[in-house]
Structure formats: structure tokens, C-alpha cells
Motif scaffolding. Sequence first.
Motif, PDB file in Angstrom:
ATOM      1  N   TYR A  85       3.560   5.733   5.433  1.00 56.66           N
ATOM      2  CA  TYR A  85       2.949   4.492   5.262  1.00 56.66           C
ATOM      3  C   TYR A  85       4.034   3.351   4.303  1.00 56.66           C
ATOM      4  N   GLU A  86       3.204   1.445   4.562  1.00 62.21           N
ATOM      5  CA  GLU A  86       3.964   0.877   4.111  1.00 62.21           C
ATOM      6  C   GLU A  86       3.838   0.175   2.650  1.00 62.21           C
ATOM      7  N   ALA A  87       4.623   0.304   1.659  1.00 63.21           N
ATOM      8  CA  ALA A  87       3.997  -0.886   1.026  1.00 63.21           C
ATOM      9  C   ALA A  87       3.707  -2.029   0.915  1.00 63.21           C
ATOM     10  N   GLU A  88       3.199  -2.668   0.840  1.00 62.47           N
ATOM     11  CA  GLU A  88       3.588  -3.846   0.672  1.00 62.47           C
ATOM     12  C   GLU A  88       2.702  -5.017  -0.733  1.00 62.47           C
ATOM     13  N   LEU A  89       3.357  -6.374  -0.590  1.00 54.98           N
ATOM     14  CA  LEU A  89       3.128  -7.027  -1.296  1.00 54.98           C
ATOM     15  C   LEU A  89       2.067  -7.966  -1.034  1.00 54.98           C
ATOM     16  N   CYS A 109      -0.132  -9.860   9.200  1.00 54.56           N
ATOM     17  CA  CYS A 109       0.840  -9.433   8.493  1.00 54.56           C
ATOM     18  C   CYS A 109       1.921  -9.323   8.922  1.00 54.56           C
ATOM     19  N   ILE A 110       3.718  -9.037   8.577  1.00 61.96           N
ATOM     20  CA  ILE A 110       5.053  -9.592   8.662  1.00 61.96           C
ATOM     21  C   ILE A 110       5.725  -8.300   8.512  1.00 61.96           C
ATOM     22  N   GLY A 111       6.454  -7.925  10.290  1.00 66.65           N
ATOM     23  CA  GLY A 111       7.041  -7.264   9.897  1.00 66.65           C
ATOM     24  C   GLY A 111       8.695  -7.589   9.969  1.00 66.65           C
ATOM     25  N   THR A 120       2.800  -9.004   3.351  1.00 69.03           N
ATOM     26  CA  THR A 120       4.310  -9.923   3.597  1.00 69.03           C
ATOM     27  C   THR A 120       5.686  -8.659   3.778  1.00 69.03           C
ATOM     28  N   GLY A 121       5.371  -7.404   4.397  1.00 67.33           N
ATOM     29  CA  GLY A 121       5.832  -6.552   5.380  1.00 67.33           C
ATOM     30  C   GLY A 121       6.616  -5.674   3.878  1.00 67.33           C
ATOM     31  N   THR A 122       7.366  -4.244   4.708  1.00 69.52           N
ATOM     32  CA  THR A 122       7.871  -3.686   3.505  1.00 69.52           C
ATOM     33  C   THR A 122       9.553  -3.042   3.590  1.00 69.52           C
ATOM     34  N   PRO A 123       9.217  -2.482   2.102  1.00 73.43           N
ATOM     35  CA  PRO A 123      10.858  -2.342   2.042  1.00 73.43           C
ATOM     36  C   PRO A 123      11.209  -0.908   2.360  1.00 73.43           C
ATOM     37  N   ASN A 125      -1.432  -0.701   1.508  1.00 72.81           N
ATOM     38  CA  ASN A 125      -0.784   0.322   2.575  1.00 72.81           C
ATOM     39  C   ASN A 125      -0.346  -1.033   3.901  1.00 72.81           C
ATOM     40  N   ASP A 126       0.675  -0.583   4.766  1.00 69.17           N
ATOM     41  CA  ASP A 126       0.456  -1.297   5.772  1.00 69.17           C
ATOM     42  C   ASP A 126      -0.086   0.224   6.731  1.00 69.17           C
ATOM     43  N   VAL A 127       0.103   0.501   6.829  1.00 62.87           N
ATOM     44  CA  VAL A 127      -0.433   2.059   7.135  1.00 62.87           C
ATOM     45  C   VAL A 127      -0.195   2.040   9.178  1.00 62.87           C
ATOM     46  N   CYS A 157      -0.704   0.282  17.330  1.00 65.36           N
ATOM     47  CA  CYS A 157      -0.285   1.368  16.299  1.00 65.36           C
ATOM     48  C   CYS A 157      -0.797   1.580  14.576  1.00 65.36           C
ATOM     49  N   LYS A 158      -1.202  -0.295  14.501  1.00 63.83           N
ATOM     50  CA  LYS A 158      -1.267  -0.219  12.987  1.00 63.83           C
ATOM     51  C   LYS A 158      -2.911  -0.973  12.813  1.00 63.83           C
ATOM     52  N   GLY A 159      -3.789  -0.825  13.790  1.00 64.77           N
ATOM     53  CA  GLY A 159      -4.830  -0.950  14.250  1.00 64.77           C
ATOM     54  C   GLY A 159      -5.623   0.066  14.208  1.00 64.77           C
TER      55      GLY A 159
END
Length: 250
Positions: A106-110, A58-60, A220-223, A137-139, A154-156
Motif C-alpha cells: 500500500y502507499e497512502a497519498e494525498l 504520480c510523484i515518486g 503526490t507521493g507516500t510517506p 492508494n498507490d498500490v 509495478c504500479k499499473g
Amino acid sequence: MRYVRFIKNGRIGYGLLEGEGIEVLERNFLDGIFETDEKVRLEDVRLLSPVSPGKALCIGLNYREHIGELEMDRPEKPVVFIKPTTALLNPGEHIIRPEMSKRVDYEAELCVVIGRKAKDVKIEDAYSYVLGYTIANDVTARDLQEKGGQWTICKGFDTFMPIGPYISDEVNPGNLHIQSRLNGKVMQDADTSLLIFKIDYLISSLSSVMTLEKGDVILTGTPKGVSPMAKGDVIECEIEGLGILKNTVL
Ligand code: MG
């Protein structure tokens, strides 16, 4: 092609999405396309995450305006972390907020799906290693995210990685509208052309460290536009050409 993994009558199957139907494959599409004569209707199956990745990289901080809302600095190199495969969640299933967190975003990501073994890949060859693209979704338990520190905790959590509903190789990943909606309200609204570190660069740089295997994914990260989810919320992540990844929150 649009690749799906599904469950029907307790049996997991793989197939190609064609309109409202699925052309069933003999085995996992990651092992090649072996067609059968069997077809099933979409309404008769439940779609699972199209991949069960060996690793999820995952890219932050990969969209400028999201870096701003988190009050962090733009990184010189990609910020990389790994989500455990136990975080995987199917489309339509419940995201479970852990008791130890007071804010789960939530974090919507490609999401890039690797199609074949990749090691020391040159940037100009990178896209040939991609099977296709889907939505993740990188919750994130935002209150447990340490600035400059570890993000794995926090993301695991379990259920913190919804992926789906299908993988497509028919999109141009460099220019896709990406959106999230919380209970129908648009929260994130951007375009993948805004990615700071592009997909070919990410594949090349990650594969210079570790072997990427078929079925591995890169988030790839979230906007910008992240915010917390509450019990009963419905979160939809949508990317042009890739459908809608919808989950509910417990
Ligand atoms: Mg993210």
C-alpha cells in the motif's frame, strides 16, 4: 464543498456530501454545480471513486524518510510516472494481487484533483486550477519495481489505484495528517507538510509539459512505512478532513 460520485439502483449519480446525506446534482460536478431538489441518504448508496481521471500523474520519492526506506537517492526533480485509468478502484472494493508479484504494498497519498484545463501554469496561480483533494492508494508490486528504471509495470496493474471516498475543497493541503492502517495497525503516520516537491510546484512543472484537464489527478507521493499486504488484509488510508479510503485485499 465535498463532492461525491455514487451508484444507486444501478444508476451513477453526482452530489454534494452534507452530513449523512447527499444533495444530488444534475450532472458531474466537473461540469459545474447544477443543483436539484433531490436528496439521498449516504447509507442508501455506494460511493464510487469521486473522479474517473483521464490521466493519473504520480510523484515518486516525495517524502525524505520514504526515500530512505527504499534505499534510493533524493531526486533533484520530481520522479513522475503515470498510472493507467484501468487501475482505478472504488472505495470498499478488492485490491487484486497479481500472480507475478510476491510483494504488493500500500502507499497512502494525498491526491490532487484538477478542476479546469491547465497549461503552462505559473506557480502563484497553481491552486486556482485545483477542484479539491482526496485520498489515493498507490498500490505497488514492490518486487517488480526497478531502481532507476520503469515503474509503470509495478504500479499499473488493475485495481492498483483506489481513490476516494470524496473530494473536499475545505482543507489546507500543505498541512494534513496522513496515515495508513493495515488491519487496524498504524503503518504510515506523517504530515503533508513534509512533501519535498509541493503541490503548486508540481502543477506548474507538469503543466509545462502536458495539458492537465479537469478530472485529472496528481498523486503526490507516500510517506515512510510501506509494507506488503496479504490476502484478507484490510488497508485504510486516512487524511485529515478527507475521510478514510478502505479496501480489502485478494
Ligand atoms: Mg507512490
